[in-house]
Design a protein around this motif. Structure first.
Motif, mmCIF file in Angstrom:
data_model
loop_
_atom_site.group_PDB
_atom_site.id
_atom_site.type_symbol
_atom_site.label_atom_id
_atom_site.label_comp_id
_atom_site.label_asym_id
_atom_site.label_seq_id
_atom_site.Cartn_x
_atom_site.Cartn_y
_atom_site.Cartn_z
ATOM 1 N N SER A 27 0.816 -1.200 0.000
ATOM 2 C CA SER A 27 0.000 0.000 0.000
ATOM 3 C C SER A 27 0.861 1.266 0.000
ATOM 4 N N ALA A 28 1.910 1.274 0.825
ATOM 5 C CA ALA A 28 2.792 2.446 0.897
ATOM 6 C C ALA A 28 3.543 2.659 -0.412
ATOM 7 N N ALA A 29 3.956 1.562 -1.044
ATOM 8 C CA ALA A 29 4.678 1.678 -2.320
ATOM 9 C C ALA A 29 3.781 2.285 -3.399
ATOM 10 N N ASN A 30 2.511 1.888 -3.415
ATOM 11 C CA ASN A 30 1.576 2.492 -4.370
ATOM 12 C C ASN A 30 1.377 3.971 -4.080
ATOM 13 N N LYS A 31 1.338 4.316 -2.806
ATOM 14 C CA LYS A 31 1.162 5.710 -2.426
ATOM 15 C C LYS A 31 2.365 6.555 -2.814
ATOM 16 N N LEU A 32 3.560 6.006 -2.637
ATOM 17 C CA LEU A 32 4.799 6.749 -2.895
ATOM 18 C C LEU A 32 5.322 6.557 -4.315
ATOM 19 N N LYS A 33 4.588 5.789 -5.127
ATOM 20 C CA LYS A 33 4.934 5.592 -6.529
ATOM 21 C C LYS A 33 6.294 4.921 -6.728
ATOM 22 N N CYS A 34 6.577 3.924 -5.902
ATOM 23 C CA CYS A 34 7.756 3.098 -6.132
ATOM 24 C C CYS A 34 7.284 1.662 -6.340
ATOM 25 N N SER A 35 8.207 0.739 -6.591
ATOM 26 C CA SER A 35 7.842 -0.617 -6.973
ATOM 27 C C SER A 35 7.174 -1.384 -5.819
ATOM 28 N N PRO A 36 5.914 -1.780 -5.953
ATOM 29 C CA PRO A 36 5.267 -2.581 -4.904
ATOM 30 C C PRO A 36 5.926 -3.940 -4.721
ATOM 31 N N VAL A 37 6.438 -4.511 -5.820
ATOM 32 C CA VAL A 37 7.077 -5.831 -5.725
ATOM 33 C C VAL A 37 8.347 -5.750 -4.888
#
Length: 258
Positions: free
Chosen positions: A166-176
């Motif tokens: 969720s945080a990666a999607n928010k910060l626009k970095c790789s969720p994987v």
């Protein structure tokens, strides 16, 4: 269902100062969150008076319209009445007129909002299990209790994974990559090192080991660091080998931060 909220969406956009006054728009579990070019253009009292609106407030640099649990349906209609809708996203934390505290609140809210339903569901399973015990349907010594209990515990034990994504999607970095870094925190071998009681070091750099299951702050800090380190390596590593070495160096560098 969309027709039901069409008029409400039109009224909100009109009284917010028109589509030209909207810089960015997102929504959480109950609220539409606007970043407006001019907050004074929004008729706050008129918006509060709309049928279907619970409240309208200014907070953290945002103009928030409280809708309720059907906010997603209203959001889908509001977007239709805002020009350049392709530019509307959840980048409120990058707005210059938002305070540091406002950015922090936006980040926390945007990270937790998608996983709140899962947490609520797990909590209700806990409540159901308590009722089953109260009415002597199951006992704490039974396998039924054991299985249902770890089903409800799963989200809390693996909370770093959900927060990472969720945080990666928010910060626009790789969720994987964020999930991989959460896996580092929860790897059983790390826990074995922690419980062994011996001092641990990497390249003679001492490591402080703690239990990360069910934790919140470590993974949020980890993904925040990733949001800076991953783009850095993307800039300096040649395109031909970027797909291999960006993940490699990101994991190696960020993995030591917690």
């Amino acid at each position: 269902m969309s027709k039901k909220y069409e008029k409400l969406a039109q009224d909100i956009v009109e009284k917010i100062g028109g589509s030209e006054n909207v810089s960015t728009l997102t929504h959480c579990m109950t609220r539409l969150r606007f970043a407006l070019n001019q907050n004074k253009e929004a008729d706050q009292d008129a918006i509060k008076a709309l049928d279907g609106v619970i409240d309208a407030i200014e907070s953290g640099g945002q103009f928030q319209v409280v809708i309720g649990t059907h906010v997603e349906e209203v959001y889908e209609e509001v977007v239709k009445y805002i020009k350049h809708a392709e530019n509307i996203d959840d980048k409120l934390s990058n707005e210059k007129n938002v305070s540091v505290f406002g950015k922090l609140i936006d980040f926390i809210s945007g990270t937790f909002s998608p996983i709140v339903p899962a947490i609520a569901g797990a909590g209700m399973i806990k409540a159901l299990l308590a009722l089953l015990i109260l009415f002597n349907v199951v006992s704490k010594a039974s396998q039924t209790y054991y299985v249902i209990n770890f089903m409800s515990d799963a989200i809390f034990y693996f909370l770093p994974f959900l927060l990472a994504y969720s945080a990666a999607n928010k910060l626009k970095c790789s969720p994987v990559l964020a999930l991989v870094l959460a896996g580092v925190l929860l790897h059983p071998n790390l826990d074995l090192l922690r419980t062994a009681g011996n001092n641990v070091s990497v390249f003679n750099i001492p490591l402080t080991l703690v239990a990360y299951s069910s934790s919140v702050v470590p993974i949020l800090l980890t993904v925040w660091a990733q949001s800076y380190i991953e783009p850095f390596f993307k800039r300096i590593i040649p395109n031909a080998v970027k797909i291999i070495f960006v993940p490699m160096f990101t994991i190696l560098v960020v993995g030591f931060i917690p």
